[in-house]
Scaffold this motif. Sequence first.
Motif, PDB file in Angstrom:
ATOM      1  N   VAL A 175       0.838  -1.209   0.000  1.00 11.49           N
ATOM      2  CA  VAL A 175       0.000   0.000   0.000  1.00 11.49           C
ATOM      3  C   VAL A 175       0.869   1.253   0.000  1.00 11.49           C
ATOM      4  N   ALA A 176       1.944   1.231   0.788  1.00 12.44           N
ATOM      5  CA  ALA A 176       2.837   2.389   0.843  1.00 12.44           C
ATOM      6  C   ALA A 176       3.480   2.648  -0.517  1.00 12.44           C
ATOM      7  N   GLY A 177       3.956   1.588  -1.171  1.00 11.40           N
ATOM      8  CA  GLY A 177       4.574   1.756  -2.482  1.00 11.40           C
ATOM      9  C   GLY A 177       3.604   2.253  -3.531  1.00 11.40           C
ATOM     10  N   ALA A 178       2.420   1.621  -3.588  1.00 10.17           N
ATOM     11  CA  ALA A 178       1.405   2.034  -4.562  1.00 10.17           C
ATOM     12  C   ALA A 178       0.923   3.453  -4.262  1.00 10.17           C
ATOM     13  N   GLY A 179       0.750   3.754  -2.983  1.00  6.00           N
ATOM     14  CA  GLY A 179       0.289   5.089  -2.599  1.00  6.00           C
ATOM     15  C   GLY A 179       1.296   6.163  -2.955  1.00  6.00           C
ATOM     16  N   LEU A 180       2.585   5.866  -2.776  1.00  7.24           N
ATOM     17  CA  LEU A 180       3.621   6.844  -3.118  1.00  7.24           C
ATOM     18  C   LEU A 180       3.633   7.111  -4.623  1.00  7.24           C
ATOM     19  N   VAL A 181       3.555   6.053  -5.413  1.00  7.27           N
ATOM     20  CA  VAL A 181       3.535   6.236  -6.871  1.00  7.27           C
ATOM     21  C   VAL A 181       2.319   7.050  -7.295  1.00  7.27           C
ATOM     22  N   ALA A 182       1.151   6.712  -6.729  1.00  5.44           N
ATOM     23  CA  ALA A 182      -0.068   7.452  -7.069  1.00  5.44           C
ATOM     24  C   ALA A 182       0.045   8.908  -6.636  1.00  5.44           C
ATOM     25  N   PHE A 183       0.622   9.142  -5.473  1.00  2.00           N
ATOM     26  CA  PHE A 183       0.785  10.509  -4.956  1.00  2.00           C
ATOM     27  C   PHE A 183       1.677  11.332  -5.881  1.00  2.00           C
ATOM     28  N   VAL A 184       2.816  10.782  -6.262  1.00  7.72           N
ATOM     29  CA  VAL A 184       3.752  11.524  -7.113  1.00  7.72           C
ATOM     30  C   VAL A 184       3.120  11.813  -8.476  1.00  7.72           C
ATOM     31  N   LEU A 185       2.485  10.813  -9.082  1.00  9.99           N
ATOM     32  CA  LEU A 185       1.858  11.026 -10.395  1.00  9.99           C
ATOM     33  C   LEU A 185       0.750  12.071 -10.314  1.00  9.99           C
ATOM     34  N   TRP A 186      -0.057  12.002  -9.265  1.00 13.12           N
ATOM     35  CA  TRP A 186      -1.147  12.971  -9.105  1.00 13.12           C
ATOM     36  C   TRP A 186      -0.594  14.388  -8.912  1.00 13.12           C
ATOM     37  N   GLU A 187       0.422  14.517  -8.059  1.00 12.01           N
ATOM     38  CA  GLU A 187       0.973  15.844  -7.772  1.00 12.01           C
ATOM     39  C   GLU A 187       1.664  16.440  -8.998  1.00 12.01           C
ATOM     40  N   LEU A 188       2.283  15.606  -9.826  1.00  9.25           N
ATOM     41  CA  LEU A 188       2.928  16.115 -11.037  1.00  9.25           C
ATOM     42  C   LEU A 188       1.916  16.646 -12.039  1.00  9.25           C
ATOM     43  N   ARG A 189       0.714  16.084 -12.045  1.00  9.24           N
ATOM     44  CA  ARG A 189      -0.310  16.488 -13.014  1.00  9.24           C
ATOM     45  C   ARG A 189      -1.245  17.563 -12.475  1.00  9.24           C
ATOM     46  N   HIS A 190      -1.341  17.704 -11.155  1.00 10.68           N
ATOM     47  CA  HIS A 190      -2.301  18.645 -10.579  1.00 10.68           C
ATOM     48  C   HIS A 190      -1.783  20.078 -10.708  1.00 10.68           C
ATOM     49  N   PRO A 191      -2.646  21.021 -11.114  1.00 11.84           N
ATOM     50  CA  PRO A 191      -2.177  22.409 -11.287  1.00 11.84           C
ATOM     51  C   PRO A 191      -1.850  23.100  -9.967  1.00 11.84           C
ATOM     52  N   ARG A 192      -2.463  22.657  -8.863  1.00 12.70           N
ATOM     53  CA  ARG A 192      -2.215  23.262  -7.542  1.00 12.70           C
ATOM     54  C   ARG A 192      -1.993  22.138  -6.521  1.00 12.70           C
ATOM     55  N   PRO A 193      -0.873  21.434  -6.609  1.00 14.49           N
ATOM     56  CA  PRO A 193      -0.654  20.259  -5.757  1.00 14.49           C
ATOM     57  C   PRO A 193      -0.494  20.633  -4.281  1.00 14.49           C
ATOM     58  N   VAL A 194      -0.852  19.704  -3.416  1.00 16.02           N
ATOM     59  CA  VAL A 194      -0.638  19.945  -1.987  1.00 16.02           C
ATOM     60  C   VAL A 194       0.853  20.033  -1.691  1.00 16.02           C
ATOM     61  N   LEU A 195       1.672  19.312  -2.462  1.00 16.51           N
ATOM     62  CA  LEU A 195       3.133  19.416  -2.371  1.00 16.51           C
ATOM     63  C   LEU A 195       3.708  19.287  -3.775  1.00 16.51           C
ATOM     64  N   ASP A 196       4.411  20.299  -4.221  1.00 15.98           N
ATOM     65  CA  ASP A 196       5.057  20.240  -5.532  1.00 15.98           C
ATOM     66  C   ASP A 196       6.297  19.358  -5.405  1.00 15.98           C
ATOM     67  N   VAL A 197       6.176  18.113  -5.847  1.00 17.40           N
ATOM     68  CA  VAL A 197       7.272  17.153  -5.673  1.00 17.40           C
ATOM     69  C   VAL A 197       8.485  17.512  -6.522  1.00 17.40           C
ATOM     70  N   ARG A 198       8.332  18.448  -7.458  1.00 14.87           N
ATOM     71  CA  ARG A 198       9.492  18.872  -8.259  1.00 14.87           C
ATOM     72  C   ARG A 198      10.544  19.561  -7.402  1.00 14.87           C
ATOM     73  N   ARG A 199      10.149  20.013  -6.225  1.00 17.41           N
ATOM     74  CA  ARG A 199      11.123  20.653  -5.331  1.00 17.41           C
ATOM     75  C   ARG A 199      12.261  19.701  -4.968  1.00 17.41           C
ATOM     76  N   PHE A 200      11.975  18.412  -4.950  1.00 17.48           N
ATOM     77  CA  PHE A 200      13.007  17.454  -4.566  1.00 17.48           C
ATOM     78  C   PHE A 200      14.087  17.313  -5.640  1.00 17.48           C
ATOM     79  N   ALA A 201      13.891  17.944  -6.779  1.00 10.64           N
ATOM     80  CA  ALA A 201      14.945  17.962  -7.795  1.00 10.64           C
ATOM     81  C   ALA A 201      16.015  18.995  -7.458  1.00 10.64           C
ATOM     82  N   HIS A 202      15.719  19.908  -6.544  1.00  2.63           N
ATOM     83  CA  HIS A 202      16.684  20.923  -6.128  1.00  2.63           C
ATOM     84  C   HIS A 202      17.582  20.339  -5.035  1.00  2.63           C
TER      85      HIS A 202
END
Length: 557
Positions: free
Chosen positions: A244-271
């Motif tokens: 569940v943790a693995g599937a949830g993390l993948v779903a979370f990242v994919l959703w946040e990358l596509r959402h125009p106003r994400p709860v957390l912009d995961v792109r920040r972790f590229a910095h």
Amino acid sequence: MRLVMNEPVERMPRPYPRRWWALLVLCLSLLVIVMANTALTVAAPDMTADLGLSSSDLQWVIDGYTVPYAALMLLLGAIGDKYSRRGALVLGLLVFGGGAVFGYLADSATTVIAARAVMGTGAALIMPATLSLLAATFPRAERAKAITLWTATAGLAIAAGPVVAGALLRGHGWSATFLINVPIAAVAIVAALVLVPPSKAGHHDRIDYVGGVLSVVWIGSLVYMIIEGPHFGWGVRAVTAAVVAGAGLVAFVLWELRHPRPVLDVRRFAHRRFAGSNLAVALFFLAVFGAFYYLTQHLQFVLGYDALGTGVRMLPLAGAVFAGSALTGWLTPRVGMKWTVTAGMVGGTTALALLTRVDAASSYGDFVAPLVVLGLAIGLALSPCTDAIMGAFPESELGVGGAVNDTSLELGGSLGIAILGSLLSTSYSSHLADATRGSRLPASTLATAQDSVGAGYAVAQGIGEQARQAAARAAHATDPQQAAQLKQQAEQLASGARQMTDAVGASFADAVAHTSLVGALVLGVGTVLVAVLLPGRGKAQAKAPAEEREPAGAGAR
């Protein structure tokens, strides 16, 4: 002076004049939620004896707080940003205090675990609110100093919890360690309304509740897996949680990358600065919480200090945290956060390496240097990381920034207790088996002694009690032959009790040394990774995300 502070900090034309008093309230709120965890470590033996807790029960009494605390922070931080950061703080303190009252009245393992879960939910509201209110209230020129004091408070709470709990346990039952949270929470609520100005995002779009719920699912499942797997085995529940943790993390990242106003912009972790700071916080608290877990046990069980004595002997850690925090305030502006954080992590690695020298003959004096070095390391490393993480978020997402920092902290702490705690248990069991090989102990008795250091000493005490009973029977025996046999049996049992006591102490000391070696290796490798990730001073300025370089709302005044 107004009875209730109602002017939002965002509308103030200049920095809030009572901001340092407000910081005191935020630090008090942080103090109580950290103390609630560390105080339990010294109250656990009394609670176990009174409620008849199994090792599984006790583990979930401790970790029932952790799962909702870690899982809910990101979503609740976003809600606080949108509606009211001070409101989130006050509501969290009310929930936390209510959970503490519930814990005080609890009379079974189930009710204590439920009370701890309620307190963890309150803490999930409080923790990100303290950092977001700090960042919103202080101008950028003063924010690093305020965060340094906030971090130092966390270090103080780690050591103060056992001291307060130990003092209470001298005259009261374990439930008093719950009740002490209530007056502190009440004072913090009143002080927050009087001294902390209200704050919320100047503009905040609709909350990404889907992303928030996905974060709850994957973080909660991950923490549950971290707790369940190492302690209770990789059965169906632990494996299911991992999936569940693995599937949830993948779903979370994919959703946040596509959402125009994400709860957390995961792109920040590229910095690199942001990613390196989060990694440093997680790794550092993996080491700190893991070490604290087994050091308090060694002081209590092996060296024989009571709860208060154990807490007092952890105070060098707190003092060193304050010294390290003062040093980082001077050092970071001169050499940059990369070198300050790296130096702190090297210090943490050194502290764990010093603990590898622990053996059966070690006294408290052998722990002072590691505690001082670890405290200095905490003070050096954590403030710059927290400042960097908070600086990566715009004014509208300060609550989310605080939640990211605190989630990294909590995940690291959970991993530390789970991984190092599991390794400690395995190592202790193995060493005890070697130390008692050839003895006449029944297999069931040895298995009981191998369960934990407390159980090992309980077995030794049981053998000693059998020796005393045999000696008493020998003294009252009328038949000289029977008296001689009973006396010989008593001497053999007494010798066995001493041997078991020595074997348990030596086995646990060896386990502490072995576990510290693994912890030092993990933190050492992590130190290299963080040093590579964190950019130098020039690169940090050139490549920082836009929201980190530009002033953010009220916090930039």
